[in-house]
Design an enzyme around this catalytic site. Sequence first.
Site, PDB file in Angstrom:
ATOM      1  N   PRO A  17     -25.542 -22.665 -16.260  1.00 34.71           N
ATOM      2  CA  PRO A  17     -26.908 -22.160 -16.136  1.00 34.71           C
ATOM      3  C   PRO A  17     -27.752 -22.760 -15.025  1.00 34.71           C
ATOM      4  CG  PRO A  17     -26.800 -23.742 -17.905  1.00 34.71           C
ATOM      5  CD  PRO A  17     -25.393 -23.598 -17.393  1.00 34.71           C
ATOM      6  N   ASP A  40     -22.768 -14.957  -7.059  1.00 38.63           N
ATOM      7  CA  ASP A  40     -24.054 -14.460  -7.554  1.00 38.63           C
ATOM      8  C   ASP A  40     -25.193 -15.371  -7.100  1.00 38.63           C
ATOM      9  OD1 ASP A  40     -23.084 -12.249  -8.778  1.00 38.63           O
ATOM     10  OD2 ASP A  40     -23.316 -12.962 -10.831  1.00 38.63           O
ATOM     11  N   LYS A  63     -28.025 -10.455  -7.486  1.00 42.63           N
ATOM     12  CA  LYS A  63     -28.858  -9.370  -7.995  1.00 42.63           C
ATOM     13  C   LYS A  63     -30.258  -9.905  -8.271  1.00 42.63           C
ATOM     14  CE  LYS A  63     -25.288  -6.516 -10.192  1.00 42.63           C
ATOM     15  NZ  LYS A  63     -24.135  -7.125  -9.507  1.00 42.63           N
ATOM     16  N   GLY A  95     -23.428 -16.944 -12.524  1.00 36.34           N
ATOM     17  CA  GLY A  95     -24.210 -17.927 -13.242  1.00 36.34           C
ATOM     18  C   GLY A  95     -23.991 -17.815 -14.737  1.00 36.34           C
ATOM     19  N   GLY A  96     -24.168 -18.931 -15.451  1.00 35.04           N
ATOM     20  CA  GLY A  96     -24.015 -18.924 -16.902  1.00 35.04           C
ATOM     21  C   GLY A  96     -22.574 -18.705 -17.311  1.00 35.04           C
ATOM     22  N   ASP A  97     -22.388 -17.875 -18.326  1.00 33.22           N
ATOM     23  CA  ASP A  97     -21.045 -17.506 -18.769  1.00 33.22           C
ATOM     24  C   ASP A  97     -20.704 -16.128 -18.232  1.00 33.22           C
ATOM     25  OD1 ASP A  97     -18.642 -17.837 -20.678  1.00 33.22           O
ATOM     26  OD2 ASP A  97     -19.471 -15.883 -21.219  1.00 33.22           O
ATOM     27  N   ILE A 100     -21.353 -13.010 -20.891  1.00 36.11           N
ATOM     28  CA  ILE A 100     -22.619 -12.781 -21.605  1.00 36.11           C
ATOM     29  C   ILE A 100     -23.602 -12.049 -20.694  1.00 36.11           C
ATOM     30  CG2 ILE A 100     -24.548 -13.853 -22.814  1.00 36.11           C
ATOM     31  CD1 ILE A 100     -21.958 -14.203 -24.291  1.00 36.11           C
ATOM     32  N   THR A 125     -23.252 -20.728 -21.189  1.00 35.38           N
ATOM     33  CA  THR A 125     -24.221 -19.649 -21.050  1.00 35.38           C
ATOM     34  C   THR A 125     -25.651 -20.194 -21.090  1.00 35.38           C
ATOM     35  OG1 THR A 125     -24.843 -17.440 -21.816  1.00 35.38           O
ATOM     36  CG2 THR A 125     -24.372 -19.078 -23.505  1.00 35.38           C
ATOM     37  N   ALA A 126     -26.574 -19.430 -20.549  1.00 35.82           N
ATOM     38  CA  ALA A 126     -27.955 -19.898 -20.401  1.00 35.82           C
ATOM     39  C   ALA A 126     -28.579 -20.287 -21.734  1.00 35.82           C
ATOM     40  CB  ALA A 126     -28.798 -18.818 -19.726  1.00 35.82           C
ATOM     41  N   MET A 177     -33.175 -11.838 -19.932  1.00 36.52           N
ATOM     42  CA  MET A 177     -33.731 -10.796 -19.054  1.00 36.52           C
ATOM     43  C   MET A 177     -34.871 -10.024 -19.715  1.00 36.52           C
ATOM     44  SD  MET A 177     -30.094  -9.311 -17.575  1.00 36.52           S
ATOM     45  CE  MET A 177     -29.500  -8.916 -19.232  1.00 36.52           C
TER      46      MET A 177
END
Length: 281
Positions: A17, A40, A63, A95-97, A100, A125-126, A177
């Site tokens: 994360p 990313d 993105k 980023g993160g997992d 997910i 994950t975040a 998000m």
Amino acid sequence: MKTTNKTPKVYLIGAGPGDPDLITVKAIRAITEADVILCDRLVSPEIVDNYVGKETEIVYVGKECSKKASTPQSSINELMVEYALQNKTVARLKGGDVSIFSNILDELQVLKENKIAYEIIPGVTAALGAAAYAGMPLTARGYATSVRFLTYYKSEILNEDYWKEIAETNDTLVFYMSVGNLTNLVDKFKEYGVSSEKKIAVIEQATTPFQKVYTSSFEDFAQKLGHKLFASPSLVVIGKIVNLHEEFSWLQNTDGEGLYFKSITNGSLLPKTQKLFEYAV
């Protein structure tokens, strides 16, 4: 000169994360072996600086939907296939997992269709990183028995029956998000009678030197946080476990302002980021 594998392969890698120390050993091995990195935006610049080889080609495919600056998923798919069919080892770094709230299914399908070998390497994950660095155990005994990962970036994602169910549940709810619709999200919970024991937390830029945690009751949200613009990325946590933050937070909010994940232009590498963590006693 790095030699490529006789058999092309794509590694789908979760980079964690934000804090570069949260990346896994397996992910580092795959990154160092790669001929091409498809990277990313939400990947720590320190990971790129420290583990990507000098001869490795880096293609930034980030993105930023809010700024309408996203790389189309179809273009990412094409790049993976194009490089892999050149017998290159490709690291698709996210980023993160990697599984997910990502577009991994699209990527798996195109790799399968083109008979390209792949491997999925999970990351932190975040939700797990943000909750840990904010001192909020997601399933703390007596506070929650389970946790749900959700998103609310557009209103039609959740129907009315589900709103009622999650407003009443004792599960910890983590929304990815969703800060763009945060006021509507809070209003929905209030509409369906969310318990006063539950609080809401917004965690900005979790696990980075610019992490900030904001908490509020649902009743006070409009006054305390209703007009605030949160930095990207931000995560929303709802539940009784938010009450644990004040007691168990070990990473203090930074006084500094800034963006850890900067926009990347002209294919240039981001500068190495210094650690600015301050630990609570």
